[in-house]
Design a protein around this motif. Structure first.
Motif, mmCIF file in Angstrom:
data_model
loop_
_atom_site.group_PDB
_atom_site.id
_atom_site.type_symbol
_atom_site.label_atom_id
_atom_site.label_comp_id
_atom_site.label_asym_id
_atom_site.label_seq_id
_atom_site.Cartn_x
_atom_site.Cartn_y
_atom_site.Cartn_z
ATOM 1 N N ASP A 197 0.978 -1.143 0.053
ATOM 2 C CA ASP A 197 0.130 0.260 -0.085
ATOM 3 C C ASP A 197 0.785 1.254 -0.224
ATOM 4 O O ASP A 197 2.037 1.055 -0.097
ATOM 5 C CB ASP A 197 -0.815 -0.128 1.111
ATOM 6 C CG ASP A 197 -0.178 -0.092 2.520
ATOM 7 O OD1 ASP A 197 0.870 0.139 2.428
ATOM 8 O OD2 ASP A 197 -0.969 -0.258 3.648
ATOM 9 N N LYS B 92 -3.772 2.293 -9.183
ATOM 10 C CA LYS B 92 -4.967 2.898 -8.561
ATOM 11 C C LYS B 92 -5.933 1.819 -8.685
ATOM 12 O O LYS B 92 -6.581 1.644 -9.750
ATOM 13 C CB LYS B 92 -5.484 4.471 -9.001
ATOM 14 C CG LYS B 92 -4.638 5.408 -8.945
ATOM 15 C CD LYS B 92 -4.840 6.805 -9.428
ATOM 16 C CE LYS B 92 -3.802 7.658 -9.219
ATOM 17 N NZ LYS B 92 -4.358 9.222 -9.878
ATOM 18 N N ARG C 240 -8.119 3.713 -4.414
ATOM 19 C CA ARG C 240 -6.770 3.744 -3.481
ATOM 20 C C ARG C 240 -5.521 3.404 -4.306
ATOM 21 O O ARG C 240 -5.723 2.871 -5.365
ATOM 22 C CB ARG C 240 -6.809 2.636 -2.145
ATOM 23 C CG ARG C 240 -6.900 1.196 -2.535
ATOM 24 C CD ARG C 240 -7.458 0.569 -1.275
ATOM 25 N NE ARG C 240 -6.317 0.108 -0.598
ATOM 26 C CZ ARG C 240 -5.509 -1.041 -0.569
ATOM 27 N NH1 ARG C 240 -5.672 -1.831 -1.508
ATOM 28 N NH2 ARG C 240 -4.354 -0.868 0.098
ATOM 29 N N ARG C 241 -4.658 3.944 -3.796
ATOM 30 C CA ARG C 241 -3.259 3.616 -4.462
ATOM 31 C C ARG C 241 -2.560 2.520 -3.945
ATOM 32 O O ARG C 241 -2.370 2.301 -2.340
ATOM 33 C CB ARG C 241 -2.208 4.903 -4.225
ATOM 34 C CG ARG C 241 -2.545 6.129 -4.749
ATOM 35 C CD ARG C 241 -1.753 7.139 -4.453
ATOM 36 N NE ARG C 241 -1.709 8.316 -4.866
ATOM 37 C CZ ARG C 241 -1.192 9.545 -5.012
ATOM 38 N NH1 ARG C 241 -0.286 9.628 -3.922
ATOM 39 N NH2 ARG C 241 -1.532 10.745 -5.410
#
Length: 395
Positions: A22, A104, A108-109
């Motif tokens: 993450d 992405k 979220r990344r």
């Protein structure tokens, strides 16, 4: 669903390690290759920061790169391959190349890290570097050795040059002496020979065999010494380059007959010189004097090294391509071990015994033939005789 399954299969079967993390570097997924590289199981890695796979110093750098990218969107890690040091579960460190891509997904990344083990590459680089260093040392050593060799050669060249100059000086001195001796001794020898001949003539009415005998010994000794001086004179002229081939057309058969008659008078006992000419042509373009001197030398040797009752065959031949001159005797022959030295100056075969000679005759003949661009060859058998062959081009 099928796409997700395909993607999962690609990740888990990739040849390089792949880690999904993450935006704060927490590992969410790791493929089997990455587990094997770092010697962790998947359960031991999931939920931990990626820094667990690196030494302490690289943990801080990796966190910094992620934070910097999130705040500035400037790629200092993503899309750029970096060489890092990995640490296995047992603490073993190894080099690897890390390439990170941003994805992405579901609002979220996440980041995909692609890990390529550089252990073998680094070993090869070290080996290549060591080999290059070894080559440099070897080249340096060889260069040093070459320089030393060049210096030694230069010193040797100086010594050789000095020696050569001394040899030239000695050679000039020797040639001057030979020339002087040959000329200065010729007059008294001619006088001695003439006086001995007169004594022999004046002694005829006395019918005293002893006077004739000793006068003959004097004449023979003077003749032998004159021959020695002539050989020295010929060598001196050859050495200083005074002898040149003067090619003219002449009747070879006529010259050969004159030589035969002249040499028959000098033969021993009952020796017979038989001359034959083969071919319609009689004229040839060579140096008449050099041919005459060469043939006289060969026939003289045939007379000297053959018995008093032997036969000497002298032949000439002129055909469309060559001129061939042969002198064959039935003499003592030349030992096989001596034949390779036959044309060297001052060399005499071991079986010549007390027969007088300088060892210069055949050397002179060979050099005369070379001046006329001809060839000299021979065959010889002990106690059965020797055949000399002179061959010249007739084109």
């Amino acid at each position: 669903m099928e796409n997700a399954t395909l993607l999962h299969a690609l990740v888990y079967n990739a040849i390089d390690g792949i880690i999904i993390m993450d935006d704060v570097g927490i590992i969410e997924s790791i493929n089997p290759v990455a587990c094997k590289l770092f010697a962790y199981t998947e359960q031991e890695v999931l939920g931990n920061n990626i820094s667990m796979l690196m030494p302490n110093g690289d943990k801080e750098s990796n966190d910094y790169y992620l934070q910097h990218y999130k705040s500035t969107n400037q790629a200092q890690i993503t899309g750029i391959g970096r060489e890092l040091i990995g640490r296995t579960k047992e603490g073993y460190q190894f080099p690897f190349k890390l390439g990170v891509s941003e994805v992405k997904y579901a609002g979220r990344r996440i980041y995909a890290g692609f890990i390529h083990d550089l252990t073998k590459q680094k070993k090869d680089e070290i080996r290549l570097k060591n080999y290059a260093s070894h080559l440099e040392e070897l080249v340096e050593q060889r260069t040093k050795t070459l320089k030393e060799t060049i210096k030694a050669l230069e010193k040797s060249k100086e010594k050789v040059s000095i020696t050569l100059e001394k040899e030239k000086a000695l050679s000039k001195l020797k040639n001057r002496f030979l020339s002087m001796a040959s000329h200065e001794f010729r007059t008294p020898l001619s006088t001695a020979q003439l006086s001995a001949s007169l004594i022999e003539k004046y002694a005829e009415p006395l019918e005293n065999p002893n006077i004739v005998k000793h006068a003959g010994k004097i004449i023979n000794a003077v003749t032998n010494l004159t021959t020695v001086l002539n050989d020295f004179l010929y060598i001196e002229k050859l050495e200083v380059g005074k002898v040149k081939a003067n090619l003219t057309c002449f009747d070879l058969e006529q010259l050969a007959q004159e030589i035969t008659e002249e040499m028959q008078l000098l033969s021993k006992g009952e020796q017979q010189i038989h001359f034959s000419h083969y071919g319609v042509q009689k004229r040839i373009k060579l140096d008449q004097n050099l041919i005459k001197n060469s043939v006289i030398n060969l026939i003289t040797n045939a007379i000297k090294y053959s018995s008093d009752t032997s036969r000497i065959d002298f032949t000439t031949e002129i055909n469309d391509s060559h001129c061939i001159i042969k002198v064959k005797d039935e003499g003592i022959g030349i030992p096989e071990k001596d034949q390779k030295h036959l044309f060297k100056p001052f060399f005499r075969a071991h079986n010549t015994g007390n027969i007088p000679g300088t060892g210069l005759g055949l050397n002179i003949v060979a050099r005369y033939i070379a001046l006329m661009e001809g060839e000299i060859s021979y065959s010889s058998v002990i106690d059965k005789g020797t055949l000399f062959t002179l061959t010249f081009s007739n084109t």
